[in-house]
Design a protein around this motif. Structure first.
Motif, PDB file in Angstrom:
ATOM      1  N   SER A 265      12.137 -12.404  -1.626  1.00 34.68           N
ATOM      2  CA  SER A 265      11.847 -13.767  -2.063  1.00 34.68           C
ATOM      3  C   SER A 265      10.708 -13.701  -3.067  1.00 34.68           C
ATOM      4  CB  SER A 265      11.471 -14.641  -0.870  1.00 34.68           C
ATOM      5  OG  SER A 265      10.252 -14.214  -0.293  1.00 34.68           O
ATOM      6  N   LYS A 266      10.174 -14.847  -3.407  1.00 36.55           N
ATOM      7  CA  LYS A 266       9.123 -14.902  -4.417  1.00 36.55           C
ATOM      8  C   LYS A 266       7.847 -14.215  -3.952  1.00 36.55           C
ATOM      9  CE  LYS A 266       7.074 -18.179  -7.672  1.00 36.55           C
ATOM     10  NZ  LYS A 266       7.000 -19.605  -8.075  1.00 36.55           N
ATOM     11  N   HIS A 267       7.616 -14.216  -2.630  1.00 32.48           N
ATOM     12  CA  HIS A 267       6.351 -13.693  -2.123  1.00 32.48           C
ATOM     13  C   HIS A 267       6.515 -12.588  -1.081  1.00 32.48           C
ATOM     14  CE1 HIS A 267       4.070 -16.790  -4.186  1.00 32.48           C
ATOM     15  NE2 HIS A 267       4.910 -17.693  -3.716  1.00 32.48           N
ATOM     16  N   ALA A 268       7.756 -12.238  -0.727  1.00 32.16           N
ATOM     17  CA  ALA A 268       7.929 -11.248   0.333  1.00 32.16           C
ATOM     18  C   ALA A 268       9.142 -10.363   0.060  1.00 32.16           C
ATOM     19  CB  ALA A 268       8.079 -11.931   1.691  1.00 32.16           C
ATOM     20  N   GLY A 304       6.647  -6.015   2.250  1.00 27.95           N
ATOM     21  CA  GLY A 304       5.820  -6.145   1.060  1.00 27.95           C
ATOM     22  C   GLY A 304       5.481  -7.602   0.834  1.00 27.95           C
ATOM     23  N   LEU A 305       4.236  -7.880   0.552  1.00 27.39           N
ATOM     24  CA  LEU A 305       3.777  -9.253   0.333  1.00 27.39           C
ATOM     25  C   LEU A 305       3.137  -9.359  -1.042  1.00 27.39           C
ATOM     26  CD1 LEU A 305       2.091 -10.000   3.788  1.00 27.39           C
ATOM     27  CD2 LEU A 305       4.390 -10.652   3.036  1.00 27.39           C
ATOM     28  N   LYS A 306       3.505 -10.398  -1.772  1.00 26.61           N
ATOM     29  CA  LYS A 306       2.880 -10.695  -3.056  1.00 26.61           C
ATOM     30  C   LYS A 306       1.802 -11.735  -2.808  1.00 26.61           C
ATOM     31  CE  LYS A 306       4.023 -11.848  -7.836  1.00 26.61           C
ATOM     32  NZ  LYS A 306       5.112 -12.215  -8.780  1.00 26.61           N
ATOM     33  N   LEU A 307       0.557 -11.275  -2.758  1.00 30.79           N
ATOM     34  CA  LEU A 307      -0.544 -12.174  -2.438  1.00 30.79           C
ATOM     35  C   LEU A 307      -0.795 -13.158  -3.563  1.00 30.79           C
ATOM     36  CD1 LEU A 307      -2.980  -9.576  -0.836  1.00 30.79           C
ATOM     37  CD2 LEU A 307      -1.159 -10.907   0.247  1.00 30.79           C
ATOM     38  N   ASN A 308      -0.700 -12.711  -4.799  1.00 28.93           N
ATOM     39  CA  ASN A 308      -0.753 -13.561  -5.983  1.00 28.93           C
ATOM     40  C   ASN A 308      -0.136 -12.777  -7.125  1.00 28.93           C
ATOM     41  OD1 ASN A 308      -2.799 -11.812  -6.985  1.00 28.93           O
ATOM     42  ND2 ASN A 308      -4.355 -13.004  -5.899  1.00 28.93           N
ATOM     43  N   SER A 309      -0.327 -13.221  -8.343  1.00 27.70           N
ATOM     44  CA  SER A 309       0.358 -12.586  -9.470  1.00 27.70           C
ATOM     45  C   SER A 309      -0.138 -11.182  -9.750  1.00 27.70           C
ATOM     46  CB  SER A 309       0.185 -13.440 -10.734  1.00 27.70           C
ATOM     47  OG  SER A 309      -1.193 -13.564 -11.057  1.00 27.70           O
ATOM     48  N   THR A 312      -0.614  -7.074  -4.406  1.00 27.97           N
ATOM     49  CA  THR A 312       0.457  -6.871  -3.438  1.00 27.97           C
ATOM     50  C   THR A 312      -0.078  -6.071  -2.253  1.00 27.97           C
ATOM     51  OG1 THR A 312       1.195  -4.851  -4.554  1.00 27.97           O
ATOM     52  CG2 THR A 312       2.287  -6.927  -5.174  1.00 27.97           C
ATOM     53  N   MET A 313       0.569  -6.260  -1.120  1.00 29.69           N
ATOM     54  CA  MET A 313       0.230  -5.520   0.087  1.00 29.69           C
ATOM     55  C   MET A 313       1.522  -5.084   0.755  1.00 29.69           C
ATOM     56  SD  MET A 313      -2.104  -6.696   3.358  1.00 29.69           S
ATOM     57  CE  MET A 313      -3.629  -6.567   2.419  1.00 29.69           C
ATOM     58  N   SER A 314       1.504  -3.910   1.396  1.00 32.79           N
ATOM     59  CA  SER A 314       2.711  -3.423   2.057  1.00 32.79           C
ATOM     60  C   SER A 314       2.346  -2.748   3.369  1.00 32.79           C
ATOM     61  CB  SER A 314       3.468  -2.436   1.158  1.00 32.79           C
ATOM     62  OG  SER A 314       2.679  -1.291   0.901  1.00 32.79           O
ATOM     63  N   LEU A 315       3.273  -2.795   4.310  1.00 31.78           N
ATOM     64  CA  LEU A 315       3.133  -2.136   5.605  1.00 31.78           C
ATOM     65  C   LEU A 315       4.460  -1.486   5.945  1.00 31.78           C
ATOM     66  CD1 LEU A 315       1.640  -1.537   8.292  1.00 31.78           C
ATOM     67  CD2 LEU A 315       2.552  -3.713   9.144  1.00 31.78           C
ATOM     68  N   GLN A 316       4.434  -0.188   6.201  1.00 28.60           N
ATOM     69  CA  GLN A 316       5.646   0.523   6.594  1.00 28.60           C
ATOM     70  C   GLN A 316       5.418   1.233   7.917  1.00 28.60           C
ATOM     71  OE1 GLN A 316       8.028   2.579   3.651  1.00 28.60           O
ATOM     72  NE2 GLN A 316       8.293   4.342   4.996  1.00 28.60           N
ATOM     73  N   ASN A 343       1.848   3.135   7.654  1.00 29.18           N
ATOM     74  CA  ASN A 343       1.193   3.168   6.354  1.00 29.18           C
ATOM     75  C   ASN A 343       0.924   1.746   5.880  1.00 29.18           C
ATOM     76  OD1 ASN A 343       0.930   3.257   3.344  1.00 29.18           O
ATOM     77  ND2 ASN A 343       1.256   5.435   3.676  1.00 29.18           N
ATOM     78  N   LEU A 344      -0.334   1.454   5.560  1.00 25.62           N
ATOM     79  CA  LEU A 344      -0.747   0.142   5.059  1.00 25.62           C
ATOM     80  C   LEU A 344      -1.315   0.321   3.659  1.00 25.62           C
ATOM     81  CD1 LEU A 344      -1.365  -2.908   5.523  1.00 25.62           C
ATOM     82  CD2 LEU A 344      -3.588  -2.187   6.438  1.00 25.62           C
ATOM     83  N   GLY A 345      -0.790  -0.437   2.694  1.00 25.13           N
ATOM     84  CA  GLY A 345      -1.240  -0.286   1.314  1.00 25.13           C
ATOM     85  C   GLY A 345      -1.571  -1.605   0.653  1.00 25.13           C
ATOM     86  N   HIS A 346      -2.466  -1.552  -0.304  1.00 25.81           N
ATOM     87  CA  HIS A 346      -2.852  -2.732  -1.087  1.00 25.81           C
ATOM     88  C   HIS A 346      -3.070  -2.302  -2.526  1.00 25.81           C
ATOM     89  CE1 HIS A 346      -5.861  -5.416  -2.960  1.00 25.81           C
ATOM     90  NE2 HIS A 346      -5.171  -6.356  -2.361  1.00 25.81           N
ATOM     91  N   LYS A 347      -2.640  -3.140  -3.469  1.00 24.68           N
ATOM     92  CA  LYS A 347      -2.852  -2.846  -4.880  1.00 24.68           C
ATOM     93  C   LYS A 347      -3.207  -4.104  -5.637  1.00 24.68           C
ATOM     94  CE  LYS A 347      -0.981  -0.479  -8.905  1.00 24.68           C
ATOM     95  NZ  LYS A 347       0.112   0.350  -9.466  1.00 24.68           N
TER      96      LYS A 347
END
Length: 758
Positions: A265-268, A304-309, A312-316, A343-347
């Motif tokens: 989706s737009k944010h996930a 995966g989450l799109k926090l804003n433009s 992003t953050m992800s958890l696997q 695994n937890l990631g943020h960019k």
């Protein structure tokens, strides 16, 4: 108290990293994103500089570029391999509508780095050339054998292939997932090497960086193997997607299946995945049955989450489970291997100022392993033995990227904690000890903590690309539950070692078609958990019990790579010459004053430092496009390893090998055919002190084809080892019985697969 000490520094590190997740950006509201891709392979293009009005930056690892679109501004992209190109506002507008912009390769590889695409991204071309066997494979070590520079140590016919890169093996290779996560083998015999724990159904690419040159992802002593998972993708509207595949191989009755279900989706971006593989004994080219039973499952998910433009953050989270696996070359078989990977990631990306991105990852891995000799045919059976072992890994890394016109810099810090504990139980059935149960402290609750600082600077000009890389690592090792008999051999059971690593290299484009690359590096590696703390356990090439050495000096690799590349529209010629000089090389020697704990072992070996050794060789490749439908690839690789102190060949060095592939694409690219020929030369350079024997040359011929029946539905078939050649790899161990016959590879086999993507 011990547990608190073990994770205290990790918790502090987590606190520091979590602070990087709070990022505030002041950007204009309207941004547009597109992916930069290779026109020939559709592979994303990272590290491309772009200039757009007052905006500038660099494409991400997944090729993404984000801009504030304006209808009158020209976009300029600069990359050594693709040259410098400008795109008008109209061309850019079309690219934004397609969400991708393709570049035609114009130059050459920058580093001694090779790639294979395991799960091609969605797209017409990739759907027609799906690598079904890779998606369904249960062992990443076997997939890595597609690289001409990689072989595998085999102790089983179908499981736990341990990669060897240019003669470097085990902890000399830095094998990671997404640049950071790793799993330490809990089995002292490495039935479960790090490669066996990779969840292949979530991997899009395997990247092999040869030599001690790229130091961003850890201590790259002999090289780094980085398995990259798919980055989160987002869509304006909710979109359901997925795939499923199944395959069957006749020789060994190997059945595999895998599936993925996702919604974006737009944010996930949410994905659930799983796989199941089973196999039985197979027959070799002589008709001899080889024990090869195995069971392997994998299940997990990624969010995966799109926090804003710009963030992003992800958890696997994934679980690998193996059971009842035959290891005919070892004194025990795998009974259970249960592994969890988190695994937890943020960019975050930035478009103002020099700082362009900030990436952070934290991970944890837990391996629970059990092996026994219950199914071994022992005559007489003097002992029933089993070993229960566990390893825990935890760590993380944070990395900043800065852009300065045509140059850029990576800088960051990382930490990794490895812990191993386990015991072997021996129920004595015969002799004066009959009826007694003995317990051996195999791992001594050993722990290694690595704290690193790294930086990598790229300088790019019109016809050159230079890279400066450095790393400083503090290595702390200790045995938290030392065995008294083991400790009696040493003065100090713990150590703190500072290991530096430096490299410089680059590529010079001499003409439009020809380039030269030179890479120089020096890296230092401290001993692994096994090399320092294994306690009387047969983990080596021969059946001697091994004893670790906590007083080992770190070994040093001084290496050089010289690369020549010629590339035209239809031909790509590449020659890579490498030489590596090792100081304080970690090896082993027989200790006649020590007695083994198992009667089946002929003696005891101790890990020691060897003054000097060397590894050198070459890799050559020729790729040619014959016409629009047919192309061919020829590769030749050779490694020469020598213990210059004892004037003996280094053990477990693969022989020279030649490979040839003839690839066809027909019926509007719906039909893909491939003929594979492989010739391994005789290996007569052997380490007799380790019981190595010469390996005869062999030839293997395979043929395969895949066809896109309808959109997204692909069928594939192959005939492997067409002439039923009876052969074995030089790195295959021998079956532990009276005959001591090497583990031969499978004879002729038929393979079928079916996959569907939606």
């Amino acid at each position: 108290m011990r547990l608190k000490f073990q994770f205290g520094s990790f918790i502090t590190f987590i606190g520091f990293i979590l602070s990087s997740l709070i990022v505030t950006l002041d950007l204009e509201a309207q941004t547009h994103q597109f992916k930069l891709i290779d026109e020939e392979t559709n592979r994303p293009i990272p590290d491309a500089n772009f200039f757009y009005g007052n905006e500038q930056g660099i494409s991400s690892e997944s090729g993404d570029i984000t801009i504030n679109f304006q209808p009158t501004i020209t976009l300029t992209i600069s990359h050594l391999q693709y040259g410098k190109r400008s795109f008008t506002a109209e061309e850019l507008d079309q690219a934004l509508k397609k969400h991708q912009l393709a570049l035609q390769p114009k130059s050459h590889n920058l580093q001694p780095v090779t790639f294979i695409s395991i799960h091609p991204n969605a797209g017409e071309q990739e759907q027609m050339t799906l690598q079904v066997q890779d998606k369904l494979a249960h062992d990443a070590g076997q997939v890595l054998e597609q690289f001409s520079s990689i072989s595998s140590i085999r102790k089983s016919g179908a499981y736990g292939f341990d990669p060897v890169l240019r003669g470097f093996k085990y902890d000399q290779i830095n094998l990671v997932i997404d640049g950071s996560q790793c799993a330490t083998a809990a089995c002292p015999n490495r039935m479960d090497p790090a490669s066996s724990q990779v969840p292949l159904n979530m991997i899009v690419e395997a990247e092999v960086m040869k030599g001690p040159y790229s130091l961003r992802y850890g201590n790259a002593f002999g090289g780094t193997i980085n398995f990259k998972s798919a980055d989160p993708s987002f869509t304006d509207k909710a979109n359901l997607n997925g795939r499923m595949g199944t395959s069957f191989e006749t020789n060994g009755e190997i059945s595999r299946s895998e599936a993925l279900l996702g919604i974006t989706s737009k944010h996930a971006d949410i994905k659930l995945f799983g796989s199941l593989s089973t196999g039985n004994d197979y027959t070799d080219g002589d008709g001899v049955k080889i024990p090869a039973n195995f069971y392997r499952s994998n299940i997990g998910g990624k969010i995966g989450l799109k926090l804003n433009s710009t963030q992003t953050m992800s958890l696997q989270v994934s679980n690998n489970y193996g059971k009842d696996v035959d290891f005919p070359a070892l004194p025990m078989d795998l009974r259970k291997d249960d592994t969890w990977l988190i695994n937890l990631g943020h960019k975050a990306v930035f478009y103002r100022g020099a700082l362009s991105s900030w990436s952070t990852t934290m991970y944890a891995t837990k391996v629970d392993h059990l092996m026994d000799n219950a199914d071994k045919e022992l005559n007489p059976r003097m002992v029933d033995a089993n070993t229960s072992a566990k390893t825990n890994n935890a760590g993380g890394r944070t990395e900043l990227r800065f852009d300065f016109d045509d140059d850029w810099l990576y800088a960051g810090t990382d930490m990794r904690i490895e812990n191993a504990d386990g015991t072997r139980k021996r129920n004595m059935l015969m002799g004066p000890m009959a009826g007694k149960t003995l317990t051996d402290n195999v791992w001594q609750d050993a722990r290694i903590r690595k704290n690193g600082l790294f930086a990598e600077y790229h300088s790019q000009g019109d016809n050159f690309h230079l890279v400066f890389s450095g790393r400083l690592e503090l290595n702390h090792a200790e045995a938290q539950n030392p065995d008294a008999g083991f400790a009696a051999n040493y003065t100090d059971m713990s150590s703190d070692i500072v290991s530096p690593a430096l490299s410089i290299g680059g590529t010079r484009t001499v003409t439009d078609n020809f380039s030269i690359g030179l890479w120089l590096g020096s890296a230092q590696r401290s001993g692994s958990l096994a090399e320092r703390y294994i306690n009387y356990f047969p983990i080596g090439l021969d059946p001697y019990e091994m004893i670790g050495n906590p007083e080992l000096k770190p070994e040093t690799n001084n290496q050089a790579d010289l690369i020549f590349n010629y590339k035209s529209d239809a031909t790509d010629l590449n020659l890579n010459l490498f030489s590596s000089f090792l100081n304080n090389h970690i090896s082993s020697e027989i200790r006649k004053d020590l007695s083994p704990k198992m009667a089946t072992a002929p003696g005891v070996r101790q890990f020691v430092n060897v003054d000097k050794a060397k590894i050198m060789g070459f890799e050559a490749s020729w790729k040619q496009i014959i016409n629009r439908k047919i192309q061919q690839v020829a590769e030749l690789a050779y490694t020469h390893g020598q213990n210059t102190t004892s004037d003996e060949a280094l053990p477990e060095i693969p022989p020279m090998e030649f490979r040839y592939r003839l690839i066809g694409s027909f019926i509007n690219k719906k039909l893909r055919t491939e003929l594979n020929f492989r010739h391994a030369f005789e290996q007569n350079r052997i380490a007799k002190s380790y019981g190595e024997t010469k390996t005869p040359a062999f030839n293997v011929l395979d043929i395969k084809a895949s066809y896109l029946i309808v959109q997204n539905l692909n069928v594939a078939a192959s005939l492997q080892n067409i002439f039923d050649e009876a052969y074995y790899e030089h790195l295959s161990r021998s079956v532990r019985n009276a005959e001591s016959r090497p583990i031969y590879s499978p004879g002729r086999s038929f393979y079928f697969s079916l996959s569907y993507r939606f």
